[in-house]
Design an enzyme around this catalytic site. Structure first.
Site, PDB file in Angstrom:
ATOM      1  N   ASP A 259     -18.098  -2.374  -6.971  1.00  0.00           N
ATOM      2  CA  ASP A 259     -17.073  -2.449  -5.935  1.00  0.00           C
ATOM      3  C   ASP A 259     -17.290  -3.753  -5.172  1.00  0.00           C
ATOM      4  OD1 ASP A 259     -15.211  -1.850  -3.976  1.00  0.00           O
ATOM      5  OD2 ASP A 259     -16.612  -0.632  -2.807  1.00  0.00           O
ATOM      6  N   SER A 261     -15.101  -7.512  -3.730  1.00  0.00           N
ATOM      7  CA  SER A 261     -13.839  -8.240  -3.648  1.00  0.00           C
ATOM      8  C   SER A 261     -13.863  -9.445  -4.586  1.00  0.00           C
ATOM      9  CB  SER A 261     -13.585  -8.686  -2.207  1.00  0.00           C
ATOM     10  OG  SER A 261     -14.581  -9.578  -1.819  1.00  0.00           O
ATOM     11  N   ASP A 262     -15.050  -9.967  -4.886  1.00  0.00           N
ATOM     12  CA  ASP A 262     -15.164 -11.123  -5.795  1.00  0.00           C
ATOM     13  C   ASP A 262     -16.307 -10.838  -6.760  1.00  0.00           C
ATOM     14  OD1 ASP A 262     -15.671 -13.491  -7.068  1.00  0.00           O
ATOM     15  OD2 ASP A 262     -16.392 -14.542  -5.282  1.00  0.00           O
ATOM     16  N   CYS A 317      -5.310  -5.724   2.710  1.00  0.00           N
ATOM     17  CA  CYS A 317      -6.246  -6.823   2.487  1.00  0.00           C
ATOM     18  C   CYS A 317      -5.836  -8.113   3.198  1.00  0.00           C
ATOM     19  CB  CYS A 317      -6.340  -7.063   0.990  1.00  0.00           C
ATOM     20  SG  CYS A 317      -7.622  -8.220   0.585  1.00  0.00           S
ATOM     21  N   ARG A 416     -19.580  -4.756  -0.152  1.00  0.00           N
ATOM     22  CA  ARG A 416     -18.419  -5.152  -0.943  1.00  0.00           C
ATOM     23  C   ARG A 416     -18.027  -6.607  -0.683  1.00  0.00           C
ATOM     24  NH1 ARG A 416     -12.709  -5.185  -1.636  1.00  0.00           N
ATOM     25  NH2 ARG A 416     -12.323  -4.213  -3.652  1.00  0.00           N
ATOM     26  N   GLU A 427     -11.997  -8.478   6.497  1.00  0.00           N
ATOM     27  CA  GLU A 427     -11.089  -8.904   5.438  1.00  0.00           C
ATOM     28  C   GLU A 427     -10.053  -7.822   5.162  1.00  0.00           C
ATOM     29  OE1 GLU A 427     -12.660 -10.856   1.918  1.00  0.00           O
ATOM     30  OE2 GLU A 427     -14.515 -11.294   2.977  1.00  0.00           O
TER      31      GLU A 427
HETATM   32  P1  RVP Z   1      -3.582  -1.087  -2.581  1.00  0.00           P
HETATM   33  O1  RVP Z   1      -3.366  -0.193  -3.763  1.00  0.00           O
HETATM   34  O2  RVP Z   1      -2.580  -2.174  -2.460  1.00  0.00           O
HETATM   35  O3  RVP Z   1      -3.742  -0.323  -1.319  1.00  0.00           O
HETATM   36  O4  RVP Z   1      -4.955  -1.850  -2.846  1.00  0.00           O
HETATM   37  C1  RVP Z   1      -6.172  -1.186  -3.029  1.00  0.00           C
HETATM   38  C2  RVP Z   1      -7.232  -2.202  -3.388  1.00  0.00           C
HETATM   39  O5  RVP Z   1      -7.401  -3.153  -2.312  1.00  0.00           O
HETATM   40  C3  RVP Z   1      -8.610  -1.638  -3.595  1.00  0.00           C
HETATM   41  O6  RVP Z   1      -8.789  -1.058  -4.861  1.00  0.00           O
HETATM   42  C4  RVP Z   1      -9.492  -2.842  -3.372  1.00  0.00           C
HETATM   43  O7  RVP Z   1      -9.608  -3.648  -4.528  1.00  0.00           O
HETATM   44  C5  RVP Z   1      -8.739  -3.630  -2.333  1.00  0.00           C
HETATM   45  N1  RVP Z   1      -9.267  -3.458  -0.985  1.00  0.00           N
HETATM   46  C6  RVP Z   1      -9.891  -2.383  -0.437  1.00  0.00           C
HETATM   47  N2  RVP Z   1     -10.185  -2.691   0.841  1.00  0.00           N
HETATM   48  C7  RVP Z   1      -9.728  -3.929   1.040  1.00  0.00           C
HETATM   49  C8  RVP Z   1      -9.840  -4.709   2.274  1.00  0.00           C
HETATM   50  O8  RVP Z   1     -10.204  -4.197   3.317  1.00  0.00           O
HETATM   51  N3  RVP Z   1      -9.526  -5.974   2.177  1.00  0.00           N
HETATM   52  N4  RVP Z   1      -9.146  -4.373  -0.081  1.00  0.00           N
END
Ligand code: RVP
EC number: 1.1.1.205
Length: 497
Positions: A259, A261-262, A317, A416, A427
């Site tokens: 899990d 983000s990058d 995000c 994460r 983020e």
């Molecule tokens: P969505 O389906 O558009 O709600 O996106 C879910 C995805 O966003 C997650 O699977 C994860 O990759 C990402 N995510 C989760 N938390 C955050 C954040 O706080 N930036 N981003």
């Protein structure tokens, strides 16, 4: 410095051109099932899903309750990793206790337990039947069962004991642990039973309930393991993986997923390598997230079971604004799909792709699958539903559910985002999404739309859809024309009302 020539594009910038629909293209013939883990080209993967939807590794999304519901309808959840190892393992275990058609008794009492206490425990767990064992522990010697039909508090008194009202073991029809679900159901109907205890070594290993019979018929697509237990995934991180992976494996997690983000990092490669060195092919670890072919190749070479695509597109995000990294989901996916196909051709190994984040409507899902994704990870979609763990609340007469990002202050998922301790910057945001009802109804409707899209495109399975889909980029002007152009008289089904 290098600037890529192509513009970064999102999924909404494309449309599908219909293909020839033949007599074969009927809803019953369309198979939207997908491989979940790496496998040799032409061979069967170790894990497949009948519904190509998985739930995001997020606190606001993937609880055991949602995991059970999603596995029942053919998808899979990833229990979030932003919690103590023991708690996450307990969540995994509680999903694995659900066997399609077989269930672990949630309430076990002793013969001395007062009926008032039996009644309270049944109500708390929303169960209708309790197992009675000599010790009152789940692994104690089996004495009988007691259900809400066996007593009435007013008539028998709250202090009367379970032992005096239970149906004793001698008079019960039971089955050995080797019984199949169809044999169990035969016994239930033949002997007019409401519950069939399954016994091994004098202990109850599971119960088959008559009222689950219809449910099992309904959940014919359930994602199950070789023992018919529901499958569940779990998130991990590249920091405490040496503790977390063994605990999750022990709890029975079917597939793990980094899990982050990058995901283009040596830390991810090391985590995947640790799992492969320790468990060989028995433990599957997906990796990501990535947005280009280089990163895909790096993680595929490290042994990733699948690779997750998407940075910055999630509904909650703010990574793109905060750090300036990311890529439009369509561009990212198309680049990675090309790398995945080249990898399969070169090595004979197919590494499935998961399209993660930013799918705002069901057509985006069809688009991502048409572009070559094998399955889709969704956060916002599942957060809106009854089964998600977040709070449901009313604002201005409308129902909403809370939804917050793992990068938000509320989630504090430092692992994460590669931060240490308390997060220095966020983020993600913390907000609400319109409540949309039950997972069962929503997934059924999404499947119906996907099936209908595939029929329009002349494909009856996702492999053909990948190969035959014809997409076209849309201009900003034609993009404006995709919505309804009238004032609506009543809410649409999709608004969840
Ligand atoms: P969505 O389906 O558009 O709600 O996106 C879910 C995805 O966003 C997650 O699977 C994860 O990759 C990402 N995510 C989760 N938390 C955050 C954040 O706080 N930036 N981003």
């Amino acid at each position: 410095m290098k600037i890529l020539p192509e513009i970064s594009r999102t999924l909404s910038e494309y449309l599908l051109i219909p293909g020839l629909t033949t007599e074969d293209c009927t809803p019953d013939n369309v198979d939207v099932g997908a491989p979940l883990v790496r496998h040799r080209v032409g061979e069967e993967p170790g894990i497949r899903v009948a519904t190509p939807m998985v739930s995001a590794i997020m606190q606001a999304v993937s609880s055991p309750t949602l995991a059970v519901a999603l596995a029942q309808v053919g998808g899979l959840s990833f229990i979030h990793q932003n919690q103590r190892v023991e708690d996450q393992a307990a969540d995994v275990l509680s999903v694995k206790r659900h066997k399609a058609g077989f269930r672990t008794s949630e309430v076990t009492v002793a013969p001395t337990t007062p009926l008032g206490e039996v009644s309270r425990q049944l109500a708390d767990t929303e169960q209708g039947v309790a197992v009675v064992t000599r010790s009152g522990e789940a692994d104690g010697a089996f004495l009988g069962i007691i259900s809400l039909d066996d007593f009435h508090l007013e008539r028998h008194g709250a202090s009367e004991t379970a032992g005096n009202r239970m149906r004793g073991r001698d008079g019960l029809v039971t089955a050995p642990a080797t019984v199949s679900l169809s044999e169990a159901n035969e016994l239930i109907w033949k002997h007019h039973l409401d519950v069939l205890p399954v016994i091994e070594d004098d202990r109850v290993v599971s119960l088959v309930l008559k009222r689950d019979y219809q449910a099992h018929k309904t959940y014919h697509r359930a994602t199950v393991d070789g023992e018919k237990r529901l499958r569940v995934g779990a998130g991990i991180n590249s920091r405490d993986f040496k503790d977390r992976i063994p605990a999750l494996v022990e709890a029975g997690a079917d597939v793990l997923c980094l899990d982050s983000s990058d995901g283009y990092s040596v830390y991810q490669a090391r985590t995947v390598e640790f799992a492969r060195e320790t468990y060989g092919d028995d433990v599957h670890v997906g990796a990501g997230n990535v947005v280009d072919g280089r990163a895909f190749r790096y993680l595929a070479d490290a042994g990733a079971a699948f690779v997750k695509v998407g940075i910055g597109g999630g509904a909650i995000c703010t990574t793109r604004a905060q750090k300036g990294i990311g890529r439009g989901q369509a561009s990212a996916l198309l680049d990675v799909v090309e790398a995945r196909d080249a990898y399969a051709q070169e090595t004979g190994v197919y590494v499935p792709l998961c399209c993660d984040g930013g799918l705002l409507n069901d057509s985006h899902m069809a688009m991502a699958l048409a572009m070559g994704a094998d399955f889709i990870m969704l956060g916002r979609y599942f957060a809106r539903l009854d089964e998600s763990p977040s709070r449901k609340l009313q604002i201005g007469g409308q129902w909403y559910k809370e939804y917050w990002g793992e990068g938000s202050r509320r989630a504090q998922n430092a692992a994460r985002y590669g931060q240490r301790g308390q997060m220095v910057f966020e983020e993600g945001v913390d907000g609400y999404v319109p409540y949309a009802g039950s997972l069962y109804d929503n997934v059924e409707r999404t499947r119906a739309k996907l099936t209908s899209t595939m029929i329009s495109c002349g494909s009856t399975n996702l492999r053909d859809f990948h190969r035959d889909a014809v997409l076209v980029p849309v201009s900003a002007e034609s993009f404006k024309q995709t919505g309804a152009e009238v004032q609506l008289r009543q809410p649409t089904i999709d608004s969840g009302e």
